[in-house]
Design a protein around this motif. Structure first.
Motif: not given
Length: 410
Positions: A304, A335-336, A338, A352-353, A370-373, A388
């Motif tokens: 990541r 962060r993270e 993907s 991440d978000g 505010n979405l993981w992906r 979003s």
């Protein structure tokens, strides 16, 4: 437009081409850009179309049965959406691009793939006994215009009014009539590629003792040029390249540690431009294919992290890819990471978000989603689409934002 569609509102900056579509959370999914419109899947199988320039709401379809909007095709006179798709059968629903009304429906058939070629929709099979069948359908009426069959269709590419097929040999058909325009013997097993830059040519990437790119005129099939790549490209990176600007070939793949960029246009032998790699101490590899934006290469790893390198290595010399810290000048951090997408000058990263815009190897902005992906979708040369959800989880937004600043209409 249907009266019972979910609550949708569009807010736009006048004259700026920036806009936001709002809908209740959980009712809106990833956008598809086709034919100057942005198509957004909604809950219950609906599809909404917006003007890509202004964000103006054009129409919202009635509910479709198990649609696959990510595979829709925009022809002259129709937006065709696969429906009720499974491993061996697929149906199709054609919508009016001006109103969203259903023009025609095709029951599930063994022709499961589609491509738009002007006023014609080309359908073909890819499994079992039907993997060599192909048909041309009128985009406006759904009438079958022609049918043909080969032992197998390995690959297909639409080039204006022509359909180029890899059926063992290379063949071109008139998309409207199915008439065979030319046949040329292929150099072996490979794939059809289309340069990013506007071009009246098609590229056949062949694997033999060396990797070869054969550039052919779509009108005659005549070979314009043939470029051979070094043996190590075949041995270590056995996959098809991405063609950049119609002049460069970018080789990369998941689970690999090195990226190779070559110049091929007008050359008998490819010229190495860059061959960056991840340092062995990174203990990781690429998680997906690399992208090229401007004069930079970008790649994500399984750990990541985002890495970048220049496209002009000295004499094709090897160098290490450098990590990109995903913190914007205002202190916001992604962060993270993907997912990765590339426009002409910018790379866009989802994680991440948040989503981030990168140019010239530097993070220009980070926006919370505010979405993981969520996969960003480049729109032209200077805008990007991303989704979003509000912090309270009540509303979702699809933003058409400025590619260089991340500015959007709230």
């Amino acid at each position: 437009m249907a009266d019972d569609i979910p609550q949708l509102t569009v807010r736009a900056h006048e004259g700026s081409r920036l806009w936001t579509l709002r809908a209740p959370a959980g009712t809106m999914f990833g956008p598809v850009v086709a034919g100057g419109s942005v198509h957004v899947p909604l809950a219950e199988g609906r599809i909404v179309a917006l003007d890509a320039h202004s964000g103006g709401l054009l129409w919202c379809s009635r509910p479709l049965t198990d649609p696959d909007p990510q595979a829709l095709a925009r022809a002259d006179g129709a937006v065709v959406v696969p429906v009720r798709r499974d491993a061996e059968r697929c149906g199709f629903t054609a919508l009016d691009p001006a109103s969203g009304e259903v023009l025609w429906e095709r029951r599930k058939s063994p022709l499961v793939r589609l491509a738009a070629a002007g006023p014609t929709v080309v359908l073909w099979g890819e499994a079992g006994e039907d993997r060599g069948r192909i048909a041309g359908v009128d985009a406006r009426t759904g009438e079958t215009l022609w049918e043909d069959e080969f032992s197998r269709i390995w690959d297909l590419l639409v080039c204006g009014p022509r359909v180029v097929l890899d059926v063992g040999d290379l063949r071109a058909l008139d998309a409207r009539t199915g008439e065979e325009l030319w046949t040329q013997e292929s150099a072996g097993f490979g794939a059809l590629l289309r340069p990013e830059a506007p071009s009246d040519s098609v590229v056949f990437h062949c694997w033999s003792s060396h990797a070869v790119l054969s550039v052919r005129a779509t009108g005659t099939g005549e070979e314009i040029s043939r470029t051979r790549f070094p043996r190590r490209t075949v041995e270590r990176l056995t996959y098809d390249p991405a063609l950049v600007d119609g002049e460069r070939a970018l080789f990369s793949a998941p689970l690999k540690r090195r990226i190779r960029l070559y110049a091929y246009a007008g050359r008998d032998r490819a010229e190495p431009l860059a061959s960056p790699s991840l340092g062995w101490w990174r203990f990781t590899s690429l998680s997906e294919r690399a992208v090229c934006a401007g004069d930079r290469l970008y790649a994500l790893t399984w750990r990541r992290r985002l890495y970048q390198a220049g496209t002009n290595g000295t004499n094709g010399g090897r160098h290490l890819m450098q990590p990109v810290g995903l913190t914007a000048p205002d202190g916001r951090t992604l962060r993270e990471p993907s997912v990765l997408a590339a426009g002409p000058e910018h790379a866009f990263v989802g994680g991440d978000g948040a989503v981030a815009g990168v140019r010239d190897g530097e993070v220009r902005w980070v926006v919370p989603t505010n979405l993981w992906r969520g996969t960003p979708v480049p729109l032209g040369t200077d805008r990007v689409l991303f989704r979003s959800v509000t912090e309270d989880g009540r509303w979702a937004g699809l933003h058409c934002a400025d590619a260089d600043t991340g500015r959007r209409h709230h």
